[in-house]
Design an enzyme around this catalytic site. Structure first.
Site, PDB file in Angstrom:
ATOM      1  N   ARG A  20       0.811  -1.228   0.000  1.00  0.00           N
ATOM      2  CA  ARG A  20       0.000   0.000   0.000  1.00  0.00           C
ATOM      3  C   ARG A  20       0.843   1.276   0.000  1.00  0.00           C
ATOM      4  O   ARG A  20       0.351   2.354  -0.252  1.00  0.00           O
ATOM      5  CB  ARG A  20      -0.949  -0.024   1.208  1.00  0.00           C
ATOM      6  N   GLN A  77      11.791 -14.999   6.062  1.00  0.00           N
ATOM      7  CA  GLN A  77      10.534 -15.569   5.541  1.00  0.00           C
ATOM      8  C   GLN A  77      10.602 -15.367   4.024  1.00  0.00           C
ATOM      9  O   GLN A  77      10.389 -14.268   3.524  1.00  0.00           O
ATOM     10  CB  GLN A  77       9.327 -14.815   6.127  1.00  0.00           C
ATOM     11  N   TYR A 369      32.865  33.266  -3.561  1.00  0.00           N
ATOM     12  CA  TYR A 369      33.047  31.826  -3.364  1.00  0.00           C
ATOM     13  C   TYR A 369      34.401  31.592  -2.713  1.00  0.00           C
ATOM     14  O   TYR A 369      35.443  31.973  -3.256  1.00  0.00           O
ATOM     15  CB  TYR A 369      32.976  31.055  -4.690  1.00  0.00           C
TER      16      TYR A 369
END
Ligand code: UD1
Ligand code: MG
Length: 465
Positions: A20, A77, A369
């Site tokens: 789901r 499992q 920068y």
């Protein structure tokens, strides 16, 4: 087999596909407030003393195995044939011993240790073979319903298999149980797949035990948030909101001002000092330590940072960095990992800094920068300064010593060092080291041509008049 009250074990169901969720990722690894769903239950059960913790995994088991801690024994499992089939994978572990098995679902993250202790206590005191944790809820759709007679549970009916009367039952199965293992594994042998999903339902064990005259009880709690299963992205959004509220309330009660909790997102592993104010649209993720009297936001995104006291950060992004005291950052500053900003520095608009050390009272006001650099104290970095740290192959370091002044629009081609107190003229491209206290200029010489502008603009100017 002899009853052994001390042989308490936990099984966490986590093998399902999570259909789901409509996702390629394992359901239980979807994060809630930045932490994978599965971690919630694993942290909660640390509060219980148990012999073994089994985690039943199957779908996408390789990914899940990587995230499990040593405390857990994985049980595979291979085919996901239902919750009953999943628990049956544990049969061999309990062949020669009887014990109590607490069954938890990995998709029910908010169960509290207090509730689990209560469930276990009642299970033992009532000498039940199975005890189901239940809750009465307003909208029971999607959950298994508890069918009772004279207070005893007769059976659990899944939503898909329920008749209209059963659908009206408001007491639901949380998916959390205590079982006595000898009774459980005997009953599991009789579970069939005669239901809408054609699965082996663990819930069918209740009717089987009851029909054998064994005691089946319920432990009813009132806080439905604790047992809400997360099956869809809608449930996931609910979980996020629920956990976020808990985190923010805790912070506010410890003295943090959060102007608008509805638009503030803070991770559980963030420590914040008293009287820090968080303005709206702020996101603080990962592990952070933030000091006192800071002003954070609006619109910041901070991840894995250490921030000192009395600093102000707004409209900015900071990642994996250390920001010390009385610093002003923003608007629109981007601080990338491994940066240290020292006391009273200022980083302003459109400044990007990466893997750099910024000294005390240094100012980087606009459009710069700085990468792989060491900047001293009280340095002034003019607008448009760029460290050219990358030649396409390697990264190089820029060092700017204390009190240096870098004129606007300068490029510092690394590796390069600007000495203490040096002055770089605006518009320079610096490729060689600059000695302390020197003036360095590398711009073209300016030439002025007398009346040179008249030729070009003569006609235009006439048109304009
Ligand atoms: C289950 C219960 C329902 C209960 C609800 C509470 C059953 C049949 N129904 O429904 O009564 O109200 O939980 O949230 O048990 N899983 C496996 N192997 C499988 C199938 C599932 O390990 O073969 C695991 C899932 O990963 C999940 C848990 O079991 O963690 C529950 O499975 P899910 O499909 O979510 O069951 P629900 O429909 O929610
Ligand atoms: Mg579920």
């Amino acid at each position: 087999m002899k009853k052994n009250k001390n042989n308490i074990n936990i099984a966490i169901l986590a093998a399902g596909k999570g259909t789901r969720m409509k996702s390629e990722h394992p359901k239980v690894l979807h994060p809630i407030c930045g932490k994978p769903m599965i971690r919630y239950i694993l942290e909660t059960i640390k509060g219980l003393t148990v012999k073994n913790i089994f985690m039943i995994i199957g779908h996408q088991k390789e990914i899940l195995l990587k995230t499990l801690s040593e405390q857990v024994t994985p049980v595979i499992q291979d085919k996901q044939l239902g919750t009953g089939h999943a628990i049956n994978q544990l049969e061999t572990y309990f062949k020669d011993q009887n014990g109590t098995l607490i069954v938890l679902c990995a998709d029910t993250p908010f169960i509290s240790v207090k509730t689990l202790k209560g469930l276990l206590k009642q299970h033992h005191n009532s000498r039940s073979s199975a005890t189901v944790l239940t809750c009465r809820i307003k909208n029971p759709a999607g959950y298994g319903r508890i069918v009772k007679k004279n207070g005893e549970i007769l059976k659990i009916v899944e939503e898909l298999d329920a008749d209209p009367d059963e659908k009206n039952i408001d007491e639901i199965n949380s998916g959390i149980y205590c079982f006595e293992t000898d009774a459980l594994f005997k009953a599991l042998k009789n579970v069939q797949t005669n239901n809408k999903k054609k699965e082996y339902y663990l819930t069918d064990v209740i009717a089987i035990l009851h029909s054998k005259g064994l005691k089946t009880s319920s432990f009813l709690i009132t806080n439905e948030d604790e047992i809400r299963g997360i099956n869809t992205k809608v449930d996931l959004a609910w979980a996020e909101k629920y956990k976020r509220k808990e985190i923010l309330n805790k912070l506010m009660l410890s003295g943090i001002t959060i102007i608008d909790p509805d638009t503030t997102f803070i991770s559980e592993n963030t420590r914040i000092g008293a009287d820090t104010v968080i303005y709206p649209f702020s996101i603080i993720e990962g592990e952070n330590i933030i000091g006192k009297n800071c002003s954070l936001g609006p619109q910041i995104k901070i991840k894995n940072c250490k921030i000192g006291n009395e600093s102000e950060i707004f409209f900015s992004v900071i990642n994996e960095s250390v920001i010390k005291d009385k610093i002003r950052i923003g608007p629109f500053t981007n601080i990338r990992p491994q940066t240290v900003v020292n006391n009273e520095a200022h980083l302003g608009s459109f400044v990007e800094v990466k893997k750099s050390f910024i000294g005390k009272k240094t100012k980087i006001g606009h459009l710069s920068y700085l990468g792989d650099s060491i900047i001293g104290n009280e340095v002034n970095i003019g607008a448009g300064t760029i460290t050219c740290n990358y030649d396409g192959i390697k990264k190089y370091q820029t060092i700017i010593e204390n009190d240096a002044f870098i004129g606007s629009d300068s490029q510092l081609v690394a590796p390069v060092k600007v000495g203490k107190g040096a002055l770089i003229g605006a518009g320079s491209t610096i490729t060689k080291n600059v000695p302390a206290f020197s003036l360095s200029l590398s711009r073209m010489k300016q030439i002025n041509i007398e009346n040179g502008a008249n030729k070009k603009f003569k006609n235009k100017k006439q048109e304009n008049t």
